[in-house]
Design an enzyme around this catalytic site. Structure first.
Site, short mmCIF file in Angstrom:
data_model
loop_
_atom_site.label_atom_id
_atom_site.label_comp_id
_atom_site.label_asym_id
_atom_site.label_seq_id
_atom_site.Cartn_x
_atom_site.Cartn_y
_atom_site.Cartn_z
N TYR A 324 24.06 28.83 40.12
CA TYR A 324 25.32 28.42 40.75
C TYR A 324 26.44 29.25 40.14
O TYR A 324 26.72 29.15 38.94
CB TYR A 324 25.61 26.93 40.55
CG TYR A 324 26.98 26.60 41.11
CD1 TYR A 324 27.15 26.37 42.47
CD2 TYR A 324 28.11 26.61 40.30
CE1 TYR A 324 28.40 26.14 43.01
CE2 TYR A 324 29.38 26.37 40.84
CZ TYR A 324 29.52 26.15 42.19
OH TYR A 324 30.76 25.94 42.73
N TYR A 325 27.07 30.06 40.97
CA TYR A 325 28.21 30.85 40.54
C TYR A 325 29.47 30.52 41.34
O TYR A 325 30.58 30.66 40.84
CB TYR A 325 27.92 32.35 40.74
CG TYR A 325 26.85 32.89 39.84
CD1 TYR A 325 27.13 33.26 38.53
CD2 TYR A 325 25.54 33.05 40.31
CE1 TYR A 325 26.14 33.78 37.71
CE2 TYR A 325 24.55 33.57 39.50
CZ TYR A 325 24.84 33.92 38.20
OH TYR A 325 23.85 34.43 37.39
N VAL A 385 19.82 27.20 35.95
CA VAL A 385 19.25 28.31 35.18
C VAL A 385 20.10 29.59 35.24
O VAL A 385 19.77 30.56 34.56
CB VAL A 385 17.80 28.61 35.61
CG1 VAL A 385 16.90 27.42 35.32
CG2 VAL A 385 17.72 28.99 37.08
N GLU A 386 21.18 29.56 36.03
CA GLU A 386 22.16 30.64 36.01
C GLU A 386 23.52 30.07 36.38
O GLU A 386 23.63 29.28 37.32
CB GLU A 386 21.82 31.77 36.99
CG GLU A 386 20.66 32.64 36.58
CD GLU A 386 20.44 33.82 37.53
OE1 GLU A 386 21.43 34.30 38.13
OE2 GLU A 386 19.29 34.24 37.68
N ASN A 387 24.54 30.51 35.65
CA ASN A 387 25.92 30.15 35.92
C ASN A 387 26.75 31.03 34.98
O ASN A 387 26.36 31.21 33.83
CB ASN A 387 26.16 28.66 35.62
CG ASN A 387 27.63 28.24 35.70
OD1 ASN A 387 28.20 27.75 34.74
ND2 ASN A 387 28.23 28.44 36.85
#
Length: 488
Positions: A324-325, A385-387
């Site tokens: 989530y960006y 797992v991504e931000n």
């Protein structure tokens, strides 16, 4: 004294990918991957694929384009390819893991380079490659850091792309499952958490999956092979070690309607469905009705073998990992809206939000919204797992990097996760911010677009000492982890 709402065993850490971080191009018996033939770029200049035509002529095309039939990836000795060194985890893993431990990481998400284990992607094993990851996992475990392994992150061995047309060919399923079996057996006592494919909804071109056609039929046929491969891997992994937690991974970008006009609302539903389709198949175990109807309208015919549907049903995942960006906006009349940059795609500007220098909307509440939507819809554990926040960082003369903008970004997103747990009852198992140490940007191939808590001395042309420096955010995140998410 306040008590953290994050679970006691919450997995705080960071995330990387082999092709953006590991380097070690062809070192230790590694074979070529598709991303080894992708040049650098910028926010305004696309990254390029270098390839040879079947007549032997060297050509280039942007990485989202289709390669001509018979074309093969080619590494031009006169060009710079960021993946070849990246930020050189291959030779700095002990130093980097010590820095992760200093921050207090509970886990570290990394990917395994398929071509390092199976140089051609076939059933030939490179022992030196396996031994490298043994050393990495042993070093992590020595510090009490849980490895989180993405099995395949945005590339495919070049041989499989050149000779088999990548994931359009069903034979690649067997090669991938062999790769998974090799990993599961070798590391069954060292790795507990796995994800099969990174951002599976973005796997759509030669760069990522080795296919030479980019039409809907080719992309969705390849996606079906990915689904079958993932399901087979999940079943096999649970057989080898029933304690494995094997998840999927999707790029999640929630889209809001531009207005309360029902037409805008319907456009947002369509946009969100396209992401959720990939989750539906891997979590619910079947193709959703709206996608079946879309295939009928678009004359997309998925070639299945007997037993595929049963495999997909039986090989559902244990948790949803997602990046989530940013969020985006959907409008029924797209010609009337303003576009900004986005994560792997153009995005409609949200007038209520600011964007990063690269045009990514900054929307912390969107993370809570995403967590709520995903948990309400699927009711299985979630893992962010991504931000992260890509920015130009300045190394001061005294060696410090003042990145208050990054701290502000993370602070607000962690607060959003806290609310999702405390107020919405979301089962969230961990948080691994992207590029916890500076890595090459996937979208642009740049180094100046930095995400890390740790600065790496490397520029966009591959020049630099590769020295590591702690940013201000390094010390801030260390305090957050020590307090299990409590913020001052």
């Amino acid at each position: 004294m306040s008590k953290s709402v994050f679970p006691e065993n919450f997995l705080w850490g960071g995330a990387t990918a082999a092709n953006q971080y590991e380097g070690g191009y062809l070192s230790g018996g590694k074979g070529l991957s598709t991303l080894d033939a992708i040049t650098g770029g910028s926010h305004t200049t696309p990254r390029m694929i270098t390839y040879k035509t079947k007549e032997g002529k060297v050509e280039t095309c942007s990485r989202g384009e289709a390669l001509p039939e018979g074309a093969v990836g080619y590494v031009d000795p006169d060009k710079y390819y960021p993946s070849h060194v990246a930020t050189d985890f291959y030779n700095h893993y002990k130093e980097d893991i010590a820095l992760f431990a200093e921050m207090g990481f509970k886990c570290f998400r990394l990917s395994i380079a398929w071509a390092r284990i199976c140089p051609k992607g076939t059933k030939e094993i490179n022992e030196e490659g396996l031994a490298f990851y043994d050393k990495v996992f042993d070093e992590l475990l020595r510090y009490g850091i849980e490895p989180i392994v993405t099995i395949n992150h945005f590339d495919i061995p070049m041989y499989l792309a050149d000779e088999l047309d990548g994931w359009s060919n069903r034979k690649v399923i067997d090669y991938f499952v062999f790769f998974c079996e090799t990993l599961f057996k070798r590391y069954k006592d060292k790795v507990k958490y796995w994800m099969t494919f990174n951002e599976i909804n973005f796997l759509r071109s030669w760069t990522q999956i080795g296919i030479h056609q980019n039409d809907q039929q080719a992309k969705y046929q390849a996606a079906h092979h990915l689904f079958v491969a993932s399901a087979k891997a999940v079943k096999l992994g649970h057989k080898i070690n029933p304690d494995f937690n094997i998840g999927m991974m999707v790029a999640y970008i929630p889209s809001y309607p531009m207005s309360c006009n029902p037409n805008d609302v319907m456009e947002a539903i369509k946009f969100n469905r396209e992401q959720e389709f990939y989750i539906d198949v891997q979590v619910k175990g079947y193709y959703p009705a709206h996608k079946v109807k879309e295939f009928e309208r678009e004359n997309v015919v998925i070639q299945k073998e007997a037993g595929d549907d049963e495999l997909i049903k039986e090989g559902t995942v244990d948790y949803i990992g997602f990046s989530y960006y940013m969020s985006t906006v959907s409008a029924a009349n797209p010609d009337e809206v303003k576009y900004v940059g986005g994560n792997q795609m153009p995005a409609v500007k949200n007038p209520y939000l600011q964007e990063s220098e690269w045009g990514w909307a900054v929307d912390p509440l969107g993370l809570r919204i995403s967590l709520c939507k995903l948990y309400d819809r699927y009711n299985i554990p979630l893992f962010v797992v991504e931000n992260g926040f890509g920015a130009v960082d300045k190394l001061e003369t005294d060696g410090t990097i003042q990145d208050d903008y990054r701290i502000d970004y993370f602070s607000k997103h962690i607060a959003a996760m806290k609310d999702a747990i405390e107020l919405d009852g979301v089962d969230l198992i961990g948080y691994t911010p992207w590029g916890c140490i500076d890595v090459v940007s996937s979208g642009t191939g740049e180094m100046k677009k930095r995400y890390g808590f740790i600065y790496v001395d490397m520029d966009d042309e591959g020049n630099g000492t590769l020295d590591r420096s702690r940013k201000q955010s390094f010390y801030w995140y260390k305090k957050v982890i020590a307090a299990n998410g409590l913020q001052e």
